[in-house]
Design a protein around this motif. Structure first.
Motif, PDB file in Angstrom:
ATOM      1  N   TRP A  87      55.622  24.121  26.581  1.00  0.00           N
ATOM      2  CA  TRP A  87      55.003  24.523  25.326  1.00  0.00           C
ATOM      3  C   TRP A  87      55.827  23.941  24.174  1.00  0.00           C
ATOM      4  CZ3 TRP A  87      55.598  27.162  29.717  1.00  0.00           C
ATOM      5  CH2 TRP A  87      54.472  27.783  30.290  1.00  0.00           C
ATOM      6  N   LYS A  88      55.331  22.888  23.555  1.00  0.00           N
ATOM      7  CA  LYS A  88      56.038  22.274  22.431  1.00  0.00           C
ATOM      8  C   LYS A  88      56.153  23.250  21.266  1.00  0.00           C
ATOM      9  CE  LYS A  88      54.896  18.010  21.411  1.00  0.00           C
ATOM     10  NZ  LYS A  88      54.057  16.809  21.154  1.00  0.00           N
ATOM     11  N   THR A  89      55.137  24.084  21.089  1.00  0.00           N
ATOM     12  CA  THR A  89      55.128  25.033  19.976  1.00  0.00           C
ATOM     13  C   THR A  89      56.339  25.954  20.023  1.00  0.00           C
ATOM     14  OG1 THR A  89      52.717  25.024  20.044  1.00  0.00           O
ATOM     15  CG2 THR A  89      53.766  26.817  18.813  1.00  0.00           C
ATOM     16  N   THR A 148      49.593  28.827  35.930  1.00  0.00           N
ATOM     17  CA  THR A 148      48.211  29.066  35.504  1.00  0.00           C
ATOM     18  C   THR A 148      47.662  30.337  36.127  1.00  0.00           C
ATOM     19  OG1 THR A 148      47.841  26.683  35.229  1.00  0.00           O
ATOM     20  CG2 THR A 148      45.898  28.072  35.448  1.00  0.00           C
ATOM     21  N   GLU A 176      50.914  24.200  27.995  1.00  0.00           N
ATOM     22  CA  GLU A 176      50.125  23.501  26.983  1.00  0.00           C
ATOM     23  C   GLU A 176      50.086  21.997  27.233  1.00  0.00           C
ATOM     24  OE1 GLU A 176      51.978  24.417  23.287  1.00  0.00           O
ATOM     25  OE2 GLU A 176      50.911  26.307  23.021  1.00  0.00           O
ATOM     26  N   HIS A 177      51.201  21.464  27.739  1.00  0.00           N
ATOM     27  CA  HIS A 177      51.323  20.011  27.900  1.00  0.00           C
ATOM     28  C   HIS A 177      52.092  19.699  29.180  1.00  0.00           C
ATOM     29  CE1 HIS A 177      50.113  19.554  23.680  1.00  0.00           C
ATOM     30  NE2 HIS A 177      50.995  20.500  23.388  1.00  0.00           N
TER      31      HIS A 177
END
Length: 287
Positions: free
Chosen positions: A212-214, A184, A191-192
């Motif tokens: 980041w799942k994306t 951070t 994201e998760h």
């Protein structure tokens, strides 16, 4: 309490002296027992003649928070008592909804406990403790913000708000929290947390610490057992291969890298995200 046990005939004075050791004045524990932070909280409450309110790290331990240092002094809200070694006394005014009865003890509520711990000096430690308390209880950042508004002029309120913005109940260890905070600060907030990954048939493959799942980029902190236990290491290798087969890139973090080379972690994560097509600027590597 020693005097009560003797009066009830549960132990003789000789047995009290030879089979138990004092924790605080008139409060004893069986010889050889190692006290947890929760044990110390209960012992301190007995020392107060069952009058005090358990608070701070002691309240967090009583609520079930993990990773509370067992060597820390117990904390009570009991302004009328004299100080004693091993107990920190606070003088606080609490509203009725800021105290709960839990397993027979009066304890600051999860929201009040989080409110107190989040204001203490040291942002990283505050977030570590908030993560653990949120994981152990159902308290949310919004619950704590209600108290922050109620006590708006309190000391440490600015840090509390920062801590709440950074807290995440998904952290399963202090080092996971520290890894997330590092990312951070670098401008790469995950994201998760605790991402469940399944294969194309819907079978569960792994749970990734954060990421980041994306973009199918994950970050995992590996504790000592991941390096010292051969069976765990073999499972990790198979798991890594399965994740890679599903298109995931996993950046692994060890204690040494987290401590000595935080910029390396941020750089590796950024390169993985860029390779996956994420349109993100270069990270801040000034740690």
């Amino acid at each position: 309490m020693g005097s009560e046990a003797v009066a009830a005939g549960l132990v003789t004075r000789h047995e009290l002296r030879t089979r138990f050791v004092p924790v605080y004045r008139n409060v004893y524990v069986a010889m050889g027992r190692t006290l947890t932070a929760a044990d110390r909280a209960g012992a301190a409450w007995l020392w107060s003649r069952r009058q005090a309110i358990v608070a701070g790290t002691s309240a967090a331990a009583w609520h079930g928070s993990l990773w509370i240092d067992d060597r820390l002094p117990a904390e009570l809200i009991q302004p009328s008592q004299h100080k004693t070694k091993g107990i920190v006394l606070h003088s606080e005014q609490l509203d009725d909804d800021e105290v709960v009865c839990l397993r027979g003890l009066r304890v600051t509520s999860p929201a009040r406990t989080a409110y107190d711990l989040g204001r203490r000096a040291g942002l990283t430690l505050a977030v570590v403790r908030l993560d653990a308390l949120m994981r152990a209880t159902s308290v949310t950042a919004d619950d704590v913000r209600v108290l922050a508004e109620r006590h708006g002029g309190a000391r440490g309120i600015v840090q509390l708000r920062r801590s709440l913005a950074l807290a995440d109940a998904g952290a399963e260890s202090p080092q996971e929290t520290r890894t997330r905070l590092l990312l951070t600060r670098a401008g790469l907030p995950p994201e998760h947390t605790q991402i469940d990954v399944s294969d194309r048939d819907g079978h569960h493959v792994a749970r990734v610490d954060m990421g980041w799942k994306t973009w199918k980029v994950g970050v995992e902190y590996d504790g000592t057992q991941h390096w010292s236990d051969p069976r765990q290491r073999a499972r990790d290798i198979d798991r890594q291969a399965e994740l890679e087969a599903l298109g995931w890139h996993i950046v692994r973090v060890s204690a040494g890298i987290l401590r000595d080379r935080p910029a390396t972690i941020a750089a590796r994560v950024w390169h993985a995200l860029r390779a996956a097509g994420a349109p993100i600027p270069a990270p801040n590597l000034n740690f």
